[in-house]
Design a protein around this motif. Structure first.
Motif, mmCIF file in Angstrom:
data_model
loop_
_atom_site.group_PDB
_atom_site.id
_atom_site.type_symbol
_atom_site.label_atom_id
_atom_site.label_comp_id
_atom_site.label_asym_id
_atom_site.label_seq_id
_atom_site.Cartn_x
_atom_site.Cartn_y
_atom_site.Cartn_z
ATOM 1 N N GLN A 1 0.748 -1.282 -0.042
ATOM 2 C CA GLN A 1 0.152 -0.060 0.110
ATOM 3 C C GLN A 1 0.995 1.253 0.182
ATOM 4 O OE1 GLN A 1 -3.416 0.323 -0.323
ATOM 5 N NE2 GLN A 1 -3.143 -2.014 -0.908
ATOM 6 N N PHE A 2 1.967 1.382 0.642
ATOM 7 C CA PHE A 2 2.819 2.199 0.878
ATOM 8 C C PHE A 2 4.064 2.440 -0.377
ATOM 9 C CE2 PHE A 2 1.714 2.882 5.414
ATOM 10 C CZ PHE A 2 1.462 4.066 5.266
ATOM 11 N N GLY A 3 3.694 1.521 -1.379
ATOM 12 C CA GLY A 3 4.542 1.400 -2.578
ATOM 13 C C GLY A 3 5.911 1.240 -2.146
ATOM 14 N N LEU A 4 6.157 0.373 -0.982
ATOM 15 C CA LEU A 4 7.693 -0.183 -0.629
ATOM 16 C C LEU A 4 7.887 -1.571 -1.137
ATOM 17 C CD1 LEU A 4 7.607 1.049 3.157
ATOM 18 C CD2 LEU A 4 8.433 2.100 1.063
ATOM 19 N N THR A 5 9.008 -1.825 -1.240
ATOM 20 C CA THR A 5 9.354 -3.300 -1.965
ATOM 21 C C THR A 5 8.654 -4.602 -0.863
ATOM 22 O OG1 THR A 5 11.413 -2.516 -2.576
ATOM 23 C CG2 THR A 5 11.021 -4.947 -2.384
ATOM 24 N N PRO A 6 7.616 -5.143 -1.489
ATOM 25 C CA PRO A 6 6.995 -6.189 -0.760
ATOM 26 C C PRO A 6 7.798 -7.312 -0.543
ATOM 27 C CG PRO A 6 6.236 -6.164 -2.918
ATOM 28 C CD PRO A 6 7.144 -5.344 -2.912
ATOM 29 N N ASP A 7 7.412 -7.909 0.530
ATOM 30 C CA ASP A 7 8.174 -9.307 0.652
ATOM 31 C C ASP A 7 7.439 -10.246 0.240
ATOM 32 O OD1 ASP A 7 6.093 -9.832 2.494
ATOM 33 O OD2 ASP A 7 6.974 -9.340 4.362
ATOM 34 N N ALA A 8 7.847 -11.723 0.439
ATOM 35 C CA ALA A 8 7.557 -12.937 -0.398
ATOM 36 C C ALA A 8 6.239 -13.465 0.425
ATOM 37 C CB ALA A 8 8.283 -13.846 -0.712
ATOM 38 N N TYR A 9 5.878 -12.851 1.667
ATOM 39 C CA TYR A 9 4.604 -13.344 2.469
ATOM 40 C C TYR A 9 3.448 -13.057 1.420
ATOM 41 C CZ TYR A 9 2.738 -15.180 6.498
ATOM 42 O OH TYR A 9 1.953 -15.975 7.451
ATOM 43 N N PRO A 10 2.578 -14.191 1.422
ATOM 44 C CA PRO A 10 1.311 -13.865 0.877
ATOM 45 C C PRO A 10 0.397 -13.137 1.793
ATOM 46 C CG PRO A 10 1.471 -16.160 1.886
ATOM 47 C CD PRO A 10 2.662 -15.680 2.134
ATOM 48 N N THR A 11 -0.347 -12.176 0.927
ATOM 49 C CA THR A 11 -1.440 -11.516 1.744
ATOM 50 C C THR A 11 -2.740 -12.134 1.458
ATOM 51 O OG1 THR A 11 -1.966 -10.242 -0.426
ATOM 52 C CG2 THR A 11 -0.419 -9.188 0.923
ATOM 53 N N LYS A 12 -3.741 -11.942 2.571
ATOM 54 C CA LYS A 12 -4.760 -12.539 2.601
ATOM 55 C C LYS A 12 -6.083 -11.427 2.509
ATOM 56 C CE LYS A 12 -2.743 -15.982 5.685
ATOM 57 N NZ LYS A 12 -2.534 -16.414 7.176
ATOM 58 N N PRO A 13 -7.166 -11.841 2.217
ATOM 59 C CA PRO A 13 -8.150 -10.597 1.998
ATOM 60 C C PRO A 13 -8.446 -9.988 3.063
ATOM 61 C CG PRO A 13 -8.881 -12.713 0.658
ATOM 62 C CD PRO A 13 -7.532 -13.070 1.844
ATOM 63 N N ARG A 14 -8.657 -10.687 4.180
ATOM 64 C CA ARG A 14 -9.233 -9.907 5.608
ATOM 65 C C ARG A 14 -7.754 -8.771 5.817
ATOM 66 N NH1 ARG A 14 -12.885 -11.670 9.188
ATOM 67 N NH2 ARG A 14 -12.742 -13.602 8.177
ATOM 68 N N GLU A 15 -6.578 -9.548 5.793
ATOM 69 C CA GLU A 15 -5.472 -8.775 6.414
ATOM 70 C C GLU A 15 -5.351 -7.409 5.426
ATOM 71 O OE1 GLU A 15 -5.030 -12.280 8.686
ATOM 72 O OE2 GLU A 15 -5.790 -11.756 6.614
ATOM 73 N N GLN A 16 -5.429 -7.818 4.151
ATOM 74 C CA GLN A 16 -5.302 -6.884 2.955
ATOM 75 C C GLN A 16 -6.460 -5.686 3.184
ATOM 76 O OE1 GLN A 16 -5.105 -8.127 -0.987
ATOM 77 N NE2 GLN A 16 -5.935 -6.294 -1.960
ATOM 78 N N GLY A 17 -7.652 -5.993 3.495
ATOM 79 C CA GLY A 17 -8.658 -4.972 3.609
ATOM 80 C C GLY A 17 -8.346 -4.054 4.644
ATOM 81 N N VAL A 18 -7.889 -4.667 6.127
ATOM 82 C CA VAL A 18 -7.516 -3.660 7.135
ATOM 83 C C VAL A 18 -6.236 -2.634 6.945
ATOM 84 C CG1 VAL A 18 -6.342 -5.165 8.531
ATOM 85 C CG2 VAL A 18 -7.606 -3.327 9.703
ATOM 86 N N ALA A 19 -5.228 -3.402 5.921
ATOM 87 C CA ALA A 19 -4.383 -2.475 5.670
ATOM 88 C C ALA A 19 -4.498 -1.379 4.724
ATOM 89 C CB ALA A 19 -3.063 -3.492 5.178
ATOM 90 N N GLU A 20 -5.221 -1.661 3.961
ATOM 91 C CA GLU A 20 -5.888 -0.945 3.085
ATOM 92 C C GLU A 20 -6.642 0.477 3.728
ATOM 93 O OE1 GLU A 20 -8.331 -2.656 -0.065
ATOM 94 O OE2 GLU A 20 -6.609 -3.261 -1.228
ATOM 95 N N MET A 21 -7.293 0.051 4.345
ATOM 96 C CA MET A 21 -8.040 1.080 5.500
ATOM 97 C C MET A 21 -7.153 2.094 6.311
ATOM 98 S SD MET A 21 -10.996 0.989 8.333
ATOM 99 C CE MET A 21 -9.679 0.836 9.479
ATOM 100 N N MET A 22 -6.175 1.460 6.948
ATOM 101 C CA MET A 22 -5.205 2.143 7.713
ATOM 102 C C MET A 22 -4.418 2.965 6.883
ATOM 103 S SD MET A 22 -5.552 0.774 10.797
ATOM 104 C CE MET A 22 -4.279 1.363 11.624
ATOM 105 N N VAL A 23 -3.900 2.527 5.672
ATOM 106 C CA VAL A 23 -3.100 3.649 4.886
ATOM 107 C C VAL A 23 -4.079 4.778 4.146
ATOM 108 C CG1 VAL A 23 -1.983 3.831 2.670
ATOM 109 C CG2 VAL A 23 -1.480 1.763 4.179
ATOM 110 N N ASP A 24 -5.406 4.212 3.953
ATOM 111 C CA ASP A 24 -6.337 5.705 3.658
ATOM 112 C C ASP A 24 -6.492 6.405 4.749
ATOM 113 O OD1 ASP A 24 -7.922 5.804 1.026
ATOM 114 O OD2 ASP A 24 -9.196 6.697 2.762
#
Length: 368
Positions: A81-104
């Protein structure tokens, strides 16, 4: 029983502003300390600090509602979300959603509050939930919106929100209030007063089918950020989660009255505690940077793995300290090798040791 929104002068909350004057001043002083201290963190570490703090907030704001998230997935999502180099760990829908909200919340804090803001946050947070009738819009169901506990046949009703048909007009009033009480608005309020009222007011309307607690805490964060002119970076959800029962008790008590001085005192004190937690974390990150500057090339592969794992535990470290058994488990090495590694780390000053024999524990040796 009459709920606060059923009372004739709703939503005119009453409180003693004089009681809050000194704590409002302390908040502003502590905000300056946090912002000044963060400047001592180098840019790379600052990015990681932001990721770690927001991931903790995401984890804890969900934990308050009884939802346990995968921390590494949240962090991976935040990096994307912050445009930083992601790691290889998979993202999950629930976690991705809350991360998107926090960044917004973090990146749009200065914008006025609109219905669309809240719809967007709700959609980010709960678009994965197939059990909800309405996502990305206010609730529409005819059933009463209640917070209950106990047996299904004999439930205890802790709160009942306004009926769904009343929500649009209530939220119109809420958005107008939120924007006019902002800095530069027509009726600005002090930071902690506004943040505390914004949270209680929103929770009392309970406009969504689910996710109201998380959105209400996001609104408090937005209010605080607007008051200091940049993201507040305080561990608010982290601190509330540690007093989860008191938090719910305070909400329940003050959803039955418009006299809310005790609520504002409790909320303000919680924010100050959250600021202290954040200052400790900034100090931890600065200490971590100095630690690696001093020791970076001195560790063998096992030691580097063990040290990195200790840092992931945060400022509190391993509960009760790192034991030899912990180290063996982390590195997969023998007891004899673990003993040599830990002794070496202690002698070079990377760890400090307490206790003897089976009570021996190791702690990161950080500068204050």
């Amino acid at each position: 029983m009459s709920w606060n929104w059923q009372q004739p002068d709703w939503p005119e909350f009453r409180y003693d502003a004089a009681v809050l004057t000194s704590i409002e001043e302390r908040f502003l002083v502590s905000s300056g300390k946090i912002l000044g201290t963060v400047q001592h963190v180098n840019p790379v570490e600052r990015d990681q600090f932001r990721i770690d703090l927001l991931s903790d907030e995401a984890m804890k704001t969900s934990a308050i509602e009884g939802e346990i998230l995968d921390r590494r997935s949240v962090q991976s999502s935040l990096r994307r979300q912050f445009g930083l180099t992601p790691d290889a760990y998979p993202t999950k829908p629930r976690e991705q959603g809350v991360a998107e909200m926090m960044v917004d919340v973090y990146s749009t804090y200065a914008e006025p509050l609109t219905h669309e803001t809240l719809y967007r946050w709700h959609d980010m947070l709960l678009s994965h939930d197939r059990h909800l009738e309405t996502v990305g819009a206010y609730r529409q169901h005819a059933d009463a919106m209640q917070i209950v506990s106990g047996r299904l046949d004999r439930p205890t009703v802790h709160f009942e929100a306004p009926p769904s048909g009343q929500v649009p007009s209530e939220m119109d009033s809420y958005a107008v209030w939120f924007n006019k009480t902002a800095p530069g608005g027509s009726e600005p309020l002090p930071p902690l007063t506004r943040a505390g009222l914004s949270h209680l007011y929103f929770e009392s309307i309970h406009p969504f089918e689910d996710g109201n607690g998380r959105l209400g805490r996001a609104l408090a964060e937005k209010a605080l950020a607007q008051s200091i002119g940049q993201p507040s970076l305080i561990a608010l959800a982290f601190t509330i989660e540690r007093e989860r029962k008191v938090y719910y008790d305070q909400l329940e008590r003050h959803q039955k009255t418009l006299d809310v001085t005790p609520w504002l005192e409790w909320f303000a004190a919680t924010v100050l505690t959250a600021q202290t937690v954040t200052l400790d974390r900034v100090g931890f990150f600065i200490g971590k940077a100095h630690f690696y500057d001093q020791h970076r090339d001195k560790f063998n592969e096992r030691q580097a793995k063990g040290i990195a794992r200790m840092f992931r535990e945060g400022p509190e470290g391993f509960k009760g300290g790192l034991s030899a058994e912990n180290y063996i488990s982390l590195t997969g090495t023998s007891r004899a090798t673990a003993t040599r590694d830990l002794q070496d780390l202690t002698e070079m000053g990377a760890l400090r040791r307490t206790g003897e024999r089976r009570y021996t524990r190791y702690w990161l040796n950080l500068e204050n």
